[in-house]
Design a protein around this motif. Structure first.
Motif, PDB file in Angstrom:
ATOM      1  N   MET A 208       0.835  -1.201   0.000  1.00 40.06           N
ATOM      2  CA  MET A 208       0.000   0.000   0.000  1.00 40.06           C
ATOM      3  C   MET A 208       0.873   1.254   0.000  1.00 40.06           C
ATOM      4  O   MET A 208       0.632   2.200  -0.752  1.00 40.06           O
ATOM      5  N   ALA A 209       1.904   1.248   0.841  1.00 40.44           N
ATOM      6  CA  ALA A 209       2.816   2.391   0.890  1.00 40.44           C
ATOM      7  C   ALA A 209       3.509   2.582  -0.454  1.00 40.44           C
ATOM      8  O   ALA A 209       3.650   3.713  -0.936  1.00 40.44           O
ATOM      9  N   TYR A 210       3.937   1.490  -1.065  1.00 48.43           N
ATOM     10  CA  TYR A 210       4.630   1.548  -2.347  1.00 48.43           C
ATOM     11  C   TYR A 210       3.722   2.130  -3.425  1.00 48.43           C
ATOM     12  O   TYR A 210       4.126   3.004  -4.199  1.00 48.43           O
ATOM     13  N   GLY A 211       2.483   1.659  -3.473  1.00 49.00           N
ATOM     14  CA  GLY A 211       1.537   2.164  -4.465  1.00 49.00           C
ATOM     15  C   GLY A 211       1.206   3.629  -4.251  1.00 49.00           C
ATOM     16  O   GLY A 211       1.176   4.419  -5.206  1.00 49.00           O
ATOM     17  N   GLU A 212       0.968   4.018  -3.008  1.00 49.41           N
ATOM     18  CA  GLU A 212       0.610   5.414  -2.709  1.00 49.41           C
ATOM     19  C   GLU A 212       1.790   6.357  -2.974  1.00 49.41           C
ATOM     20  O   GLU A 212       1.601   7.438  -3.541  1.00 49.41           O
ATOM     21  N   GLN A 213       2.982   5.954  -2.564  1.00 43.63           N
ATOM     22  CA  GLN A 213       4.138   6.839  -2.745  1.00 43.63           C
ATOM     23  C   GLN A 213       4.442   7.044  -4.222  1.00 43.63           C
ATOM     24  O   GLN A 213       4.693   8.160  -4.667  1.00 43.63           O
ATOM     25  N   ARG A 214       4.403   5.983  -4.988  1.00 44.29           N
ATOM     26  CA  ARG A 214       4.753   6.074  -6.406  1.00 44.29           C
ATOM     27  C   ARG A 214       3.748   6.910  -7.196  1.00 44.29           C
ATOM     28  O   ARG A 214       4.119   7.652  -8.102  1.00 44.29           O
ATOM     29  N   THR A 215       2.474   6.777  -6.861  1.00 42.88           N
ATOM     30  CA  THR A 215       1.456   7.474  -7.651  1.00 42.88           C
ATOM     31  C   THR A 215       1.163   8.880  -7.155  1.00 42.88           C
ATOM     32  O   THR A 215       0.846   9.772  -7.948  1.00 42.88           O
ATOM     33  N   GLY A 216       1.271   9.107  -5.857  1.00 41.11           N
ATOM     34  CA  GLY A 216       0.881  10.410  -5.320  1.00 41.11           C
ATOM     35  C   GLY A 216       1.998  11.268  -4.776  1.00 41.11           C
ATOM     36  O   GLY A 216       1.878  12.498  -4.728  1.00 41.11           O
ATOM     37  N   PRO A 333       9.826  11.324   8.316  1.00 43.59           N
ATOM     38  CA  PRO A 333       9.217  11.258   6.978  1.00 43.59           C
ATOM     39  C   PRO A 333       8.645  12.594   6.543  1.00 43.59           C
ATOM     40  O   PRO A 333       8.371  13.474   7.372  1.00 43.59           O
ATOM     41  N   GLY A 334       8.443  12.731   5.239  1.00 42.83           N
ATOM     42  CA  GLY A 334       7.774  13.913   4.709  1.00 42.83           C
ATOM     43  C   GLY A 334       6.274  13.734   4.652  1.00 42.83           C
ATOM     44  O   GLY A 334       5.515  14.709   4.694  1.00 42.83           O
ATOM     45  N   VAL A 335       5.828  12.470   4.559  1.00 43.91           N
ATOM     46  CA  VAL A 335       4.402  12.154   4.506  1.00 43.91           C
ATOM     47  C   VAL A 335       4.117  10.998   5.451  1.00 43.91           C
ATOM     48  O   VAL A 335       4.820   9.985   5.442  1.00 43.91           O
ATOM     49  N   LEU A 336       3.099  11.165   6.286  1.00 47.27           N
ATOM     50  CA  LEU A 336       2.561  10.097   7.118  1.00 47.27           C
ATOM     51  C   LEU A 336       1.122   9.884   6.673  1.00 47.27           C
ATOM     52  O   LEU A 336       0.279  10.764   6.854  1.00 47.27           O
ATOM     53  N   MET A 337       0.838   8.735   6.081  1.00 42.78           N
ATOM     54  CA  MET A 337      -0.490   8.461   5.547  1.00 42.78           C
ATOM     55  C   MET A 337      -1.205   7.444   6.426  1.00 42.78           C
ATOM     56  O   MET A 337      -0.641   6.409   6.781  1.00 42.78           O
ATOM     57  N   ILE A 338      -2.452   7.746   6.768  1.00 46.19           N
ATOM     58  CA  ILE A 338      -3.290   6.831   7.544  1.00 46.19           C
ATOM     59  C   ILE A 338      -4.274   6.172   6.579  1.00 46.19           C
ATOM     60  O   ILE A 338      -4.988   6.853   5.830  1.00 46.19           O
ATOM     61  N   ALA A 339      -4.307   4.832   6.588  1.00 43.54           N
ATOM     62  CA  ALA A 339      -5.163   4.082   5.673  1.00 43.54           C
ATOM     63  C   ALA A 339      -5.850   2.964   6.435  1.00 43.54           C
ATOM     64  O   ALA A 339      -5.561   2.701   7.606  1.00 43.54           O
ATOM     65  N   SER A 372      -5.452   8.103   2.726  1.00 43.77           N
ATOM     66  CA  SER A 372      -5.166   7.407   1.471  1.00 43.77           C
ATOM     67  C   SER A 372      -5.796   8.094   0.262  1.00 43.77           C
ATOM     68  O   SER A 372      -6.922   8.591   0.327  1.00 43.77           O
ATOM     69  N   ARG A 373      -5.046   8.118  -0.855  1.00 43.30           N
ATOM     70  CA  ARG A 373      -5.585   8.597  -2.122  1.00 43.30           C
ATOM     71  C   ARG A 373      -6.175   7.454  -2.942  1.00 43.30           C
ATOM     72  O   ARG A 373      -7.181   7.625  -3.608  1.00 43.30           O
ATOM     73  N   LEU A 374      -5.525   6.301  -2.891  1.00 42.85           N
ATOM     74  CA  LEU A 374      -5.959   5.168  -3.716  1.00 42.85           C
ATOM     75  C   LEU A 374      -7.017   4.319  -3.035  1.00 42.85           C
ATOM     76  O   LEU A 374      -7.647   3.487  -3.677  1.00 42.85           O
ATOM     77  N   GLY A 375      -7.201   4.495  -1.729  1.00 41.78           N
ATOM     78  CA  GLY A 375      -8.211   3.726  -1.013  1.00 41.78           C
ATOM     79  C   GLY A 375      -7.937   2.239  -1.075  1.00 41.78           C
ATOM     80  O   GLY A 375      -6.805   1.781  -0.893  1.00 41.78           O
ATOM     81  N   GLU A 376      -8.968   1.451  -1.363  1.00 39.52           N
ATOM     82  CA  GLU A 376      -8.841  -0.001  -1.358  1.00 39.52           C
ATOM     83  C   GLU A 376      -8.011  -0.530  -2.524  1.00 39.52           C
ATOM     84  O   GLU A 376      -7.690  -1.713  -2.566  1.00 39.52           O
ATOM     85  N   ARG A 377      -7.655   0.330  -3.453  1.00 42.22           N
ATOM     86  CA  ARG A 377      -6.830  -0.097  -4.585  1.00 42.22           C
ATOM     87  C   ARG A 377      -5.336   0.026  -4.316  1.00 42.22           C
ATOM     88  O   ARG A 377      -4.527  -0.403  -5.148  1.00 42.22           O
ATOM     89  N   ALA A 378      -4.945   0.613  -3.204  1.00 40.44           N
ATOM     90  CA  ALA A 378      -3.532   0.890  -2.961  1.00 40.44           C
ATOM     91  C   ALA A 378      -2.688  -0.380  -2.996  1.00 40.44           C
ATOM     92  O   ALA A 378      -1.605  -0.408  -3.596  1.00 40.44           O
TER      93      ALA A 378
END
Length: 406
Positions: A208-216, A333-339, A372-378
């Motif tokens: 999930m982290a990999y998908g979110e970081q790469r896309t957003g 970190p520069g971004v802490l994302m809660i999902a 999360s930006r990608l939600g359940e798709r992350a």
């Protein structure tokens, strides 16, 4: 007079066809001239190596780029990674549901399916079901099974990346040490008739982290995602790569002791997951007479504005925020994302309250706390990216080109 010696690639020799492909894929050099400049290779050598990539179907020519010379002339032809020559399959397993998808090599989801296989049913049944889903998704998209280059799988447990096996997963009974790669490859063949393909397995929070970081957040050099669902786990991406620790155990913050007496599913007492996960909140709601059995039930209650669920989610967020103050101080970190199931306003409010109270101001001065930006798709996007980055790494490109005879 000889030309400049070619700059070395990752293997220590001259830049290979795989190195050129990587430069194109990451956008650092997208014309023949730029590739010559980046590698020091001659025009003829660059042309020969690009020709191999064209014959494999991995590169294509795009539109003309800007004219660099002040004297004018024809624009340079740009080069693009051709994502049409293959597709990737990906799946994301949780304790009570799963998602699967067909993706392009650049991460676009072409079709997806979700269902409720129970992870407690064991790997044999669950992975066989994924094989059936994959066959149906390929039929839906019109892609042949022979176009699949690999499969990525996200699982809710620690993974030994050398073997692809989960190691003592607290919420995956019957999966410890199981050959997930081999079984999923066989399930794919059984249901599609195609030869087995490479299978990569990783922890769900990592992917999930990999998908979110790469896309957003591709420019964020230190990125942390915390998934709060049935359990609690974190994924860390540093300089574009997943940080896994020495044996895949990095990010398992759900089992940090927080001083409470609640028993965790791992058997210990006082784990963060035992007091602040979606499962823990569901148990407290059920004890108060509110129907809730899982993190997804809590998510539904939060979506409907249930006041007691919101209060408990905020309290859980404070407990997680207390732990994250240490994480943020350590990793900066520069971004802490809660999902995850609890990633709504009440939980996020609780996280921020304790995080900013406990962490040093310097650690949070340039920190964005987001959802999360990608939600359940992350997890799906991250699993697909893991496969593509593995198969198109420079050293593997050379192996695959030789196997193709180009």
């Amino acid at each position: 007079m000889t030309g400049r010696p070619g700059r070395t690639g990752r293997g220590g020799g001259q830049a290979s066809a795989g190195d050129l492909l990587e430069l194109v894929r990451n956008g650092r050099a997208v014309t023949r001239g730029a590739l010559q400049q980046a590698t020091g290779l001659s025009r003829a050598t660059v042309g020969h190596r690009l020709d191999r990539l064209f014959r494999a179907g991995w590169l294509r020519e795009g539109a003309g780029g800007p004219v660099d010379s002040p004297l004018g002339g024809r624009p340079s032809i740009t080069l693009e990674f051709d994502d049409s020559h293959a597709v990737v399959l990906a799946a994301d397993l949780d304790t009570r549901h799963a998602r699967a998808a067909v993706l392009t090599l650049t991460g676009e989801i072409l079709a997806e399916h979700s269902g409720t296989p129970v992870i407690q049913d064991g790997p044999e049944a669950v992975l066989a079901e994924l094989g059936r889903w994959f066959a149906g998704l390929l039929e839906k998209t019109g892609h042949r099974a022979t176009e699949v280059c690999g499969i990525g799988l996200a699982v809710p447990g620690p993974v030994d990346m050398d073997t692809g096996r989960v190691v003592q997963p607290p919420i995956m009974p019957g999966w410890d040490g199981y050959d997930i790669r081999g079984r999923l490859a066989r399930a794919f063949t059984e249901h599609t008739g195609a030869p087995p393909v490479p299978v990569l397995v990783d922890n769900d929070a990592n992917l999930m982290a990999y998908g979110e970081q790469r896309t957003g957040y591709p420019d964020c050099s230190a990125f942390v995602l915390v998934k709060v669902s049935t359990g609690i786990g974190a994924g860390v991406v540093v300089d574009g790569s997943i940080y896994r620790g020495v044996d895949g155990g990095a990010g398992d913050i759900g089992h940090i002791r927080v001083g409470a007496e609640a028993q965790c599913r791992c058997g210990s007492y006082g784990c963060l997951a035992a007091v602040a996960s979606g499962g823990a909140v569901a148990r407290r709601l059920a004890a108060a007479g509110v129907p809730a059995a899982s993190g997804s039930d809590v998510r539904d209650l939060l979506a409907s504005g249930h006041p007691e669920a919101a209060a408990l989610a905020r309290e859980a967020g404070r407990a997680v925020g207390d732990v994250l103050a240490t994480v943020v101080t350590l990793l900066n970190p520069g971004v802490l994302m809660i999902a995850g199931d609890l990633a709504g306003t009440p939980f996020l409010t609780g996280v921020r309250e304790l995080l900013y109270q406990r962490a040093l101001p310097r650690s949070t001065a340039h920190l964005d706390v987001v959802t999360s930006r990608l939600g359940e798709r992350a997890g799906l996007v991250g699993a697909g990216a893991l496969v593509v980055d593995h198969l198109y790494a420079p050293e593997r490109v050379e192996e695959r080109l030789l196997a193709l005879g180009v």
